[in-house]
Scaffold this motif. Structure first.
Motif, mmCIF file in Angstrom:
data_model
loop_
_atom_site.group_PDB
_atom_site.id
_atom_site.type_symbol
_atom_site.label_atom_id
_atom_site.label_comp_id
_atom_site.label_asym_id
_atom_site.label_seq_id
_atom_site.Cartn_x
_atom_site.Cartn_y
_atom_site.Cartn_z
ATOM 1 N N GLY A 151 30.241 -20.655 55.311
ATOM 2 C CA GLY A 151 30.306 -19.335 55.918
ATOM 3 C C GLY A 151 29.259 -18.409 55.335
ATOM 4 N N PRO A 152 29.275 -17.144 55.718
ATOM 5 C CA PRO A 152 28.268 -16.193 55.230
ATOM 6 C C PRO A 152 28.546 -15.784 53.788
ATOM 7 C CG PRO A 152 29.848 -15.074 56.641
ATOM 8 C CD PRO A 152 30.189 -16.528 56.699
ATOM 9 N N ARG A 153 27.452 -15.573 53.018
ATOM 10 C CA ARG A 153 27.580 -15.096 51.634
ATOM 11 C C ARG A 153 26.646 -13.923 51.436
ATOM 12 N NH1 ARG A 153 25.083 -16.326 46.462
ATOM 13 N NH2 ARG A 153 23.891 -18.098 47.311
ATOM 14 N N ARG A 154 27.214 -12.785 51.062
ATOM 15 C CA ARG A 154 26.396 -11.615 50.761
ATOM 16 C C ARG A 154 25.679 -11.827 49.434
ATOM 17 N NH1 ARG A 154 31.083 -8.735 53.042
ATOM 18 N NH2 ARG A 154 30.408 -7.182 54.591
ATOM 19 N N LEU A 155 24.364 -11.586 49.430
ATOM 20 C CA LEU A 155 23.630 -11.602 48.173
ATOM 21 C C LEU A 155 23.674 -10.231 47.514
ATOM 22 C CD1 LEU A 155 20.438 -13.742 48.937
ATOM 23 C CD2 LEU A 155 22.764 -14.478 48.372
ATOM 24 N N THR A 156 23.701 -9.182 48.322
ATOM 25 C CA THR A 156 23.815 -7.817 47.805
ATOM 26 C C THR A 156 25.288 -7.466 47.691
ATOM 27 O OG1 THR A 156 23.436 -7.136 50.104
ATOM 28 C CG2 THR A 156 21.594 -6.923 48.567
ATOM 29 N N GLY A 157 25.624 -6.745 46.627
ATOM 30 C CA GLY A 157 27.038 -6.531 46.365
ATOM 31 C C GLY A 157 27.445 -5.107 46.036
ATOM 32 N N TYR A 158 26.588 -4.140 46.300
ATOM 33 C CA TYR A 158 26.966 -2.756 46.001
ATOM 34 C C TYR A 158 28.194 -2.400 46.832
ATOM 35 C CZ TYR A 158 26.248 2.069 44.533
ATOM 36 O OH TYR A 158 26.403 3.300 43.949
ATOM 37 N N PRO A 159 29.151 -1.648 46.274
ATOM 38 C CA PRO A 159 30.386 -1.341 47.009
ATOM 39 C C PRO A 159 30.116 -0.728 48.380
ATOM 40 C CG PRO A 159 30.588 -0.663 44.724
ATOM 41 C CD PRO A 159 29.161 -1.075 44.913
ATOM 42 N N ARG A 160 30.982 -1.089 49.330
ATOM 43 C CA ARG A 160 30.829 -0.606 50.699
ATOM 44 C C ARG A 160 31.922 0.379 51.110
ATOM 45 N NH1 ARG A 160 29.705 -5.734 50.276
ATOM 46 N NH2 ARG A 160 31.874 -6.336 50.659
ATOM 47 N N ASP A 161 33.000 0.476 50.345
ATOM 48 C CA ASP A 161 34.087 1.371 50.737
ATOM 49 C C ASP A 161 33.682 2.822 50.535
ATOM 50 O OD1 ASP A 161 35.738 2.236 47.913
ATOM 51 O OD2 ASP A 161 34.388 0.514 47.815
ATOM 52 N N LEU A 162 34.265 3.702 51.344
ATOM 53 C CA LEU A 162 33.892 5.114 51.311
ATOM 54 C C LEU A 162 34.178 5.744 49.959
ATOM 55 C CD1 LEU A 162 32.911 7.716 52.599
ATOM 56 C CD2 LEU A 162 35.183 8.008 53.624
ATOM 57 N N ALA A 163 35.319 5.422 49.356
ATOM 58 C CA ALA A 163 35.688 6.048 48.082
ATOM 59 C C ALA A 163 34.620 5.822 47.018
ATOM 60 C CB ALA A 163 37.041 5.512 47.610
ATOM 61 N N SER A 164 33.997 4.630 47.029
ATOM 62 C CA SER A 164 32.977 4.312 46.023
ATOM 63 C C SER A 164 31.652 4.988 46.318
ATOM 64 C CB SER A 164 32.765 2.794 45.961
ATOM 65 O OG SER A 164 33.949 2.124 45.554
ATOM 66 N N ASN A 165 31.503 5.545 47.509
ATOM 67 C CA ASN A 165 30.219 6.119 47.897
ATOM 68 C C ASN A 165 30.293 7.620 48.147
ATOM 69 O OD1 ASN A 165 28.362 3.746 48.010
ATOM 70 N ND2 ASN A 165 29.989 2.982 49.338
ATOM 71 N N ILE A 166 31.304 8.240 47.548
ATOM 72 C CA ILE A 166 31.384 9.697 47.546
ATOM 73 C C ILE A 166 30.775 10.175 46.219
ATOM 74 C CG2 ILE A 166 32.916 11.706 47.480
ATOM 75 C CD1 ILE A 166 34.939 10.023 49.097
ATOM 76 N N ILE A 167 29.801 11.035 46.299
ATOM 77 C CA ILE A 167 29.184 11.602 45.105
ATOM 78 C C ILE A 167 29.846 12.958 44.888
ATOM 79 C CG2 ILE A 167 27.027 12.208 43.952
ATOM 80 C CD1 ILE A 167 25.558 10.466 45.974
ATOM 81 N N GLU A 168 30.730 13.015 43.936
ATOM 82 C CA GLU A 168 31.590 14.184 43.752
ATOM 83 C C GLU A 168 30.827 15.390 43.242
ATOM 84 O OE1 GLU A 168 34.582 14.552 44.662
ATOM 85 O OE2 GLU A 168 35.494 12.571 44.816
ATOM 86 N N GLU A 169 31.191 16.541 43.791
ATOM 87 C CA GLU A 169 30.698 17.798 43.258
ATOM 88 C C GLU A 169 31.494 18.162 41.995
ATOM 89 O OE1 GLU A 169 29.654 21.061 46.127
ATOM 90 O OE2 GLU A 169 30.935 19.847 47.437
ATOM 91 N N VAL A 170 30.836 18.808 41.073
ATOM 92 C CA VAL A 170 31.501 19.270 39.845
ATOM 93 C C VAL A 170 32.032 20.665 40.108
ATOM 94 C CG1 VAL A 170 31.213 19.808 37.410
ATOM 95 C CG2 VAL A 170 29.970 17.881 38.416
ATOM 96 N N ARG A 171 33.337 20.861 39.872
ATOM 97 C CA ARG A 171 33.964 22.167 40.135
ATOM 98 C C ARG A 171 34.315 22.855 38.825
ATOM 99 N NH1 ARG A 171 34.914 22.581 45.452
ATOM 100 N NH2 ARG A 171 35.048 20.668 46.707
#
Length: 391
Positions: free
Chosen positions: A371-391
């Motif tokens: 089957g298919p195998r990803r060589l790149t593995g950076y997270p794909r979920d939205l939570a991992s790709n939110i860059i939080e603002e500092v409050r």
């Protein structure tokens, strides 16, 4: 970095078989990628031609500018080499090739489909008595990666994922410090520099056909332009941001692209992101041996259509990757190529909403028996790709 001689021996043996089937006496490589694939010689493409003669029987011959002689030696090229002094030259590259092949029986010579009309005419004059025939012999060989190539793609994938992390961190650091956020062009320069530095730190001899590392960075409304170039627009809180990055080891490319959101995503951003993430997952899992590129593309993009986003589709699911970052096969409705183990593809469906933003997630995917195998593995979920603002 040079692949082992066993790789080039295997490639040449398979090419000889392909030429025999097509009734060709040899193949004349004229593009940097084909020359590198068949001989291991990497060079900067300029107006000065490089020609690699690959006979069906006998030894290959490489024609290069004289100023590249030392560079070929530095790369450990073992192919017989002849050189011409300069371009256009009193004696041209084509005439040098013709003189070197004089007396060799080469009536039917295969060439790639990308040969320019000007080069075709110059070669035809210099190789009088030979007929140049467009062939897919080498293009077919490059469709499936050889085992020796896979570790290079895997190494490039690791670097490419790190480049994504470096781009994200540049923005996160500015948020932590409370300073102004970087511009698109500053992020692009940062990630390209990071990837290039990693390449030179890890390898003694860095070679490539087009580039070592590349980065397209676009945010906010600019990200709705799939192939827009980075601008001097500064990242803003609330932006959707696409980092579209590529890297190559021994000129074996990968791409890794992610969509980030700066700050808490809106409902609209969540909707588009999750639809694209689902399409990318379904499309990636569909990349199985035996399916056609057209079928895989339809399965992938039908997910977006099912979410009512058909009007926001601007391109195919993906494309082949190898010695070039874009090459056959094409994961698109018009390509009926059947996927086979060893093919390396991008899986990158996108959603582009004019005036709002774009969303694209891309991985480099190896088709394997299981089957298919990803060589790149950076997270794909939205939570991992939110860059939080500092409050």
């Amino acid at each position: 970095m040079r692949l082992p001689d066993s790789f080039y021996s295997s490639v040449r043996a398979r090419l000889a078989d392909a030429l025999d089937v097509r009734g060709l006496d040899g193949f004349l490589a004229t593009s940097p990628a084909d020359v590198a694939f068949l001989s291991g010689f990497f060079y900067i493409a300029t107006e000065r031609p490089v020609y690699l003669w690959m006979p069906r029987e006998g030894d290959p011959l490489l024609v290069i500018p004289r100023l590249d002689e030392e560079y070929a030696a530095q790369q450990g090229i073992t192919v017989e080499t002849v050189s011409y002094f300069e371009f256009p030259g009193v004696v041209s590259a084509e005439q040098t090739l013709g003189a070197a092949l004089a007396g060799r029986k080469a009536k039917q010579i295969g060439v790639g489909a990308g040969l320019s009309i000007g080069a075709y005419r110059a070669l035809s004059r210099a190789l009088g008595g030979s007929t140049l025939v467009t062939t897919d012999a080498v293009a077919k060989l490059r469709l499936r990666k050889f085992p020796e190539e896979i570790p290079c793609h895997e190494a490039a994938a690791r670097i490419c994922d790190e480049m994504l992390g470096a781009g994200r961190e540049l923005i996160a650091e500015a948020l932590r410090r409370g300073t102004e956020l970087p511009r698109e062009d500053e992020i692009a320069r940062h990630v390209i520099g990071y990837g290039t530095d990693r390449m030179y730190a890890d390898y003694d001899l860095v070679v490539y056909t087009t580039k070592l590392a590349g980065g397209l960075v676009y945010a906010g409304p600019n990200s709705a332009l799939p192939h827009g170039l980075p601008t001097r627009r500064r990242i803003q809180p609330g932006d959707t941001l696409i980092l579209s990055l590529g890297a190559a080891v021994a000129s074996r490319f990968v791409e890794s692209e992610r969509t980030f959101v700066v700050g808490e995503p809106t409902r609209e951003q969540r909707r588009y992101y999750e639809a694209d993430r689902e399409a990318q997952e379904v499309g990636t899992q569909a990349m199985r041996a035996g399916r056609t590129c057209a079928e895989v593309n339809r399965i992938c993009l039908d997910v977006l259509r099912g979410h009512g986003l058909g009007d926001y589709i601007r391109h195919r699911q993906g494309h082949g990757i190898g010695l070039q970052n874009h090459e056959a096969p094409w994961v698109e409705d018009g390509d009926d190529t059947v996927l086979e183990p060893g093919m390396l593809l991008s899986s990158e469906p996108g959603v582009y909403v004019p005036g709002h933003a774009g969303y694209r997630i891309s991985d480099t995917v190896l088709v394997e028996e299981a089957g298919p195998r990803r060589l790149t593995g950076y997270p794909r979920d939205l939570a991992s790709n939110i860059i939080e603002e500092v409050r």
